[in-house]
Design a protein around this motif. Structure first.
Motif, PDB file in Angstrom:
ATOM      1  N   SER A  25       4.448  -1.472  -2.008  1.00  0.00           N
ATOM      2  CA  SER A  25       4.130  -0.097  -1.196  1.00  0.00           C
ATOM      3  C   SER A  25       3.465  -0.775  -0.173  1.00  0.00           C
ATOM      4  O   SER A  25       3.549  -0.402   1.163  1.00  0.00           O
ATOM      5  N   LEU A  47       2.324  -1.126  -6.582  1.00  0.00           N
ATOM      6  CA  LEU A  47       1.664  -0.479  -5.383  1.00  0.00           C
ATOM      7  C   LEU A  47       1.654  -1.739  -4.383  1.00  0.00           C
ATOM      8  O   LEU A  47       1.387  -1.391  -3.193  1.00  0.00           O
ATOM      9  N   TYR A  56       4.535   3.769  -4.223  1.00  0.00           N
ATOM     10  CA  TYR A  56       3.189   4.424  -4.564  1.00  0.00           C
ATOM     11  C   TYR A  56       3.149   5.316  -5.672  1.00  0.00           C
ATOM     12  O   TYR A  56       2.409   5.101  -6.635  1.00  0.00           O
ATOM     13  N   LEU A 116      -5.566   2.949  -6.192  1.00  0.00           N
ATOM     14  CA  LEU A 116      -4.893   4.070  -5.756  1.00  0.00           C
ATOM     15  C   LEU A 116      -5.577   4.756  -4.627  1.00  0.00           C
ATOM     16  O   LEU A 116      -4.918   5.848  -4.178  1.00  0.00           O
TER      17      LEU A 116
END
Lengths: 540, 287
Positions: free
Chosen positions: A174, A171, A125, A88
């Protein structure tokens, strides 16, 4: 001659457009690369602080194992610390935040090539982040596998692995879309006159990173999908009792995750390559070599994943080759380090906060890289694999490298992003605390690892206690440093002096437009007639 | 059409598993002919075979017989199941009813001609330590000569493994072989085979022996009985290389190459069309 831009808008990009009633809707629906970048930046820094708190608690627990949390909680803490900081914060990190805000500006474009895909990757995201957070809060146990989700444990554990893995999977998409977008942007959107070798170093590194993102991330997606199939349908790709192989998981995982190291570090090197010429008033020494070495690292970085698994069971031939190729990566990295140092040589150096962070990057990344050579050679690796030495090494590379460069970039571009100046004094005090704390915290890990302390262990024999205490005390200093740095920056957003267009005397395009930039960046699309760092040419 | 494609994709992923699945389990009913156990219960092993003990002295097998014997055949550099089996045995021996060295003896023979007595000695020390304090002996230690670790010349190994029907195979990494305890009567007659069938994943001793089973086996051997018919699925010790793996690697290679080709074509496309899409290219070369 210049090309006229028909819809030049002078309003800063923070001003309301009036298209949506709610501010949050207006931002979430925005396709402006700067707005998306700012949202990314805020999200990243929020997750960074959560990750830091988790890491801080891990260190606190190791002071005297058992007093703060139990064993299972400890496992969950280090897993979440890793997942949050890696997936992240630091992998999306520089490209999505600084890349989004500055890539189009640095190459003289009004936006990225696909603004809507850019918005889609921001939404992905957010979705991925929400899924990962859900895995902590929904019924059941938070993930406890470590950030690597190693099979077969990740298939067997009752913890909420599936949803966390799904989050990382999203993710990944993304990341792929961002890579695709940036590569196309750099090919198609460069301003008139900006040939490849008139492009600043930061876009170069983003270009190399974009290819790595596109090529490596699908491997992660497939691997995680296999975990998913394993958990839900009992498909045994990684389960030996069903004809699978857990080592296959390690191969597939590191086939992505090692190139991912370069997704984190390459753009970090790009930021450093921007800062050093500005604060030493010299052209980036060996500019072409620095740019090409980024591509070199990206290419060679694909062929070294095996060095994560020297002790996992591999033929000697494979190990020798992986070890040798790992050493090769040191060559382009060394090229960069030497060129940065040469840029400083005989420069008119101004030691401002961004340069301090950039210099710390060079120092810390060198230690991280050189210890990487120690564990990249076969014999020491057998002793050091799976110990705190590894933990020390990758924190020097990730935090000392990518992390410090994010903070460096934050200070360097803060006036441009927010239109305000921060307090130089507090930035320096914060830097000192962070730098000293960092070295106390992580250098003691090298010693612990050399003595044989295994990573991820909840408890340890008494002979390791002293170094654990020293390391934890370092984490306090580091935390104080981070608090000072971020308090200073947050305060400056509201109370800082108004920033001029070019507070540092930079020569790249972002310093030619107002702070904060207007809606479509340039009133007129610039025509480029020289290289990115014309300090000496102008002084003549 | 899309639905059918999806169905085919998912079906092929799921079925790939079942096709290659159970052939690769460590347990299967019988050896493949090359590797396994051919029971020779009731037959006598040649007692005049010569081996080397842990000190490197030549020792005749008959010198070690004369009492019931548990015979295990392993290779000493094994990193797979052999050490786990010996470890399990080391935990069971102190709990047996019979007195070690007096009522029975354990003989471990390496079928790897490359193994040296030094290795045997270090293994012996290791497993003696694993047994721990032995309360029934006056000096609290498990008697040294109750568990012998032998190495041997090629001919002896050949004759012994032939005599007990133990079939093993040399592999890239070590050997593939069955995991079994063989009970010998005092006169060298094969009294019975005890197959290791269960591997308990995640335990500190994944292979365990119940003292009941061993007591019964030793008692039978002491009386010279020949016990047959306990044919069970037995464990094999081997390097794990599933047969479907190379197919999977080929699949990966193809997918990887397609991805790479897609990237290369994307790059070429971007390069070729940039003249059409990028404005102001004519300024690039200007000084």
């Amino acid at each position: 001659m210049t090309l006229r831009n028909e819809t030049a808008v002078t309003a800063g990009f923070y001003e309301r457009t009036g298209k949506y009633r709610w501010l949050i809707a207006e931002w979430m629906m925005s396709t402006d690369h700067k707005r998306i970048g700012v949202m990314y930046l805020m999200a990243l820094l929020s997750f960074f602080s959560v990750g830091v708190v988790l890491g801080f608690m891990i260190r606190l627990s190791l002071l005297s194992p058992g007093w703060l949390m139990g064993q299972q909680t400890y496992n969950e803490f280090f897993t979440l610390h890793g997942v949050i900081q890696i997936f992240l914060f630091i992998i999306p990190g520089i490209p999505v935040a600084f890349g989004n805000i500055f890539l189009p500006i640095l190459i003289g474009a009004q936006d990225v090539a696909f603004p809507r895909i850019n918005r889609l990757s921001w939404w992905l995201y957010v979705t991925g982040a929400i899924l990962i957070l859900l895995s902590v809060f929904i019924k059941g146990r938070p993930p406890d596998t470590g950030w690597t989700f190693y099979a077969p444990y990740s298939i067997q554990t009752p913890a909420n692995i599936s949803i966390a893995v799904m989050g990382v999977f999203v993710l990944g998409f993304s990341s792929i879309l961002t890579g695709l977008n940036f590569v196309t942007t750099i090919h198609r959107m460069r301003a008139p006159g900006m040939g490849w070798f008139r492009m600043p170093a930061f876009p170069w590194t983003l270009y190399a990173t974009g290819w790595v993102q596109m090529l490596a991330t699908p491997v992660l997606a497939i691997t995680l999908l296999f975990i998913f199939l394993g958990r839900f349908f009992g498909v045994g790709f990684f389960d030996p009792t069903k004809g699978g192989d857990p080592i296959l998981y390690e191969h597939l995982f590191w086939m992505y995750s090692h190139p991912a190291v370069y997704i984190m570090v390459l753009p970090a090197m790009g930021i450093i390559s921007e800062i050093i010429p500005v604060f030493s008033r010299r052209a980036l020494f060996g500019y072409a070599a620095v740019c090409m070495s980024a591509l070199g690292i990206a290419v060679v970085g694909y062929a070294v994943w095996g060095h994560h698994m020297f002790t996992s069971g591999m033929s000697d031939t494979a190990r020798v080759i992986f070890s040798f190729v790992s050493f090769l990566v040191a060559v382009p990295s060394g090229v960069k380090i030497f060129n940065w140092v040469s840029t400083l040589y005989k420069g008119s150096i101004e030691v401002d906060a961004p340069l301090l962070f950039a210099l710390s990057f060079i120092f810390l990344f060198s230690i991280g890289g050189l210890t990487g050579l120690i564990i990249g050679s076969l014999a020491p690796n057998l002793h050091l694999h799976g110990t705190y030495f590894i933990v020390g090494h990758f924190h020097y590379v990730m935090f000392g490298g990518a992390g410090f460069s994010i903070i460096a970039g934050l200070h360097y571009w803060f006036p441009k992003i927010t239109g305000r100046m921060y307090s130089e004094r507090f930035a320096k005090i914060g830097w000192l605390n962070l730098f000293v704390g960092f070295n106390i915290l992580y250098f003691s890990m090298f010693i612990l690892g050399f003595q044989g302390m295994p990573r991820r262990y909840f408890d340890y024999p008494p002979e390791y206690h002293t170094n654990h205490v020293i390391s934890t005390m370092g984490s306090w200093l580091l935390a104080i440093g981070l608090i000072i740095i971020f308090a200073n920056l947050i305060r400056s957003i509201f109370k800082g002096e108004k920033a001029p267009a070019n507070p540092w005397g930079g020569k790249t395009l972002e310093w030619t437009i107002p702070s904060p930039p207007a809606n479509e960046n340039f009133r007129e699309i610039p025509v480029i007639t020289r290289g990115p760092y014309p300090y000496e040419e102008e002084a003549r | 059409m899309k639905k059918i494609l999806w169905f085919i994709c998912i079906w092929s992923i799921l079925s790939a598993n079942s096709i290659y699945g159970h052939e690769t389990l460590g347990t299967s009913d019988a050896g493949t002919g090359e590797m396994g156990i051919e029971e020779k219960t009731g037959q006598r092993i040649p007692a005049n075979l010569v081996f080397y003990d842990e000190e490197g002295n030549r020792i005749k097998l008959e010198a070690l017989l004369g009492k019931p014997v548990i015979l295990t055949l392993v290779y000493y550099t094994c990193e797979h199941v052999c050490p786990l089996m010996l470890g399990g045995l080391s935990q069971a021996l102190p709990r047996l009813a019979a007195a070690p060295g007096k009522d029975y003896r354990v003989i471990t023979v390496s079928f790897d001609v490359e193994d040296k007595p030094q290795t045997a000695l270090s293994l012996k020390k290791n497993y003696m330590k694993a047994i721990g304090p032995f309360d029934r002996a006056p000096d609290k230690t498990f008697p040294e000569n109750a568990w012998k670790f032998l190495t041997g010349p090629k001919e002896s190994i050949h004759d012994l493994t032939e005599a007990v029907g133990f079939k093993y195979r040399k592999d890239i990494h070590g050997f593939s072989h069955p995991v079994v305890l063989i009970f010998l009567a005092p006169d060298g007659k094969i009294s019975g085979y005890f197959y290791v069938t269960k591997f308990q994943y995640g335990q500190s001793y994944p292979i365990t022996f119940s003292s009941y089973d061993l007591n019964v086996g030793l008692a039978g051997a002491a009386q010279g009985k020949a016990v047959t018919g306990i044919k069970k699925a037995l464990l094999y010790c081997f390097s794990h290389e599933p047969p479907g793996q190379s197919k999977f690697f080929n699949f990966m290679a193809v997918v990887g190459l397609i991805t790479l080709a897609a990237m290369v074509s994307f790059f070429i496309y971007l390069q070729v069309t940039s003249r059409r899409y990028r404005r102001g290219k004519e300024y690039d070369a200007e000084k």
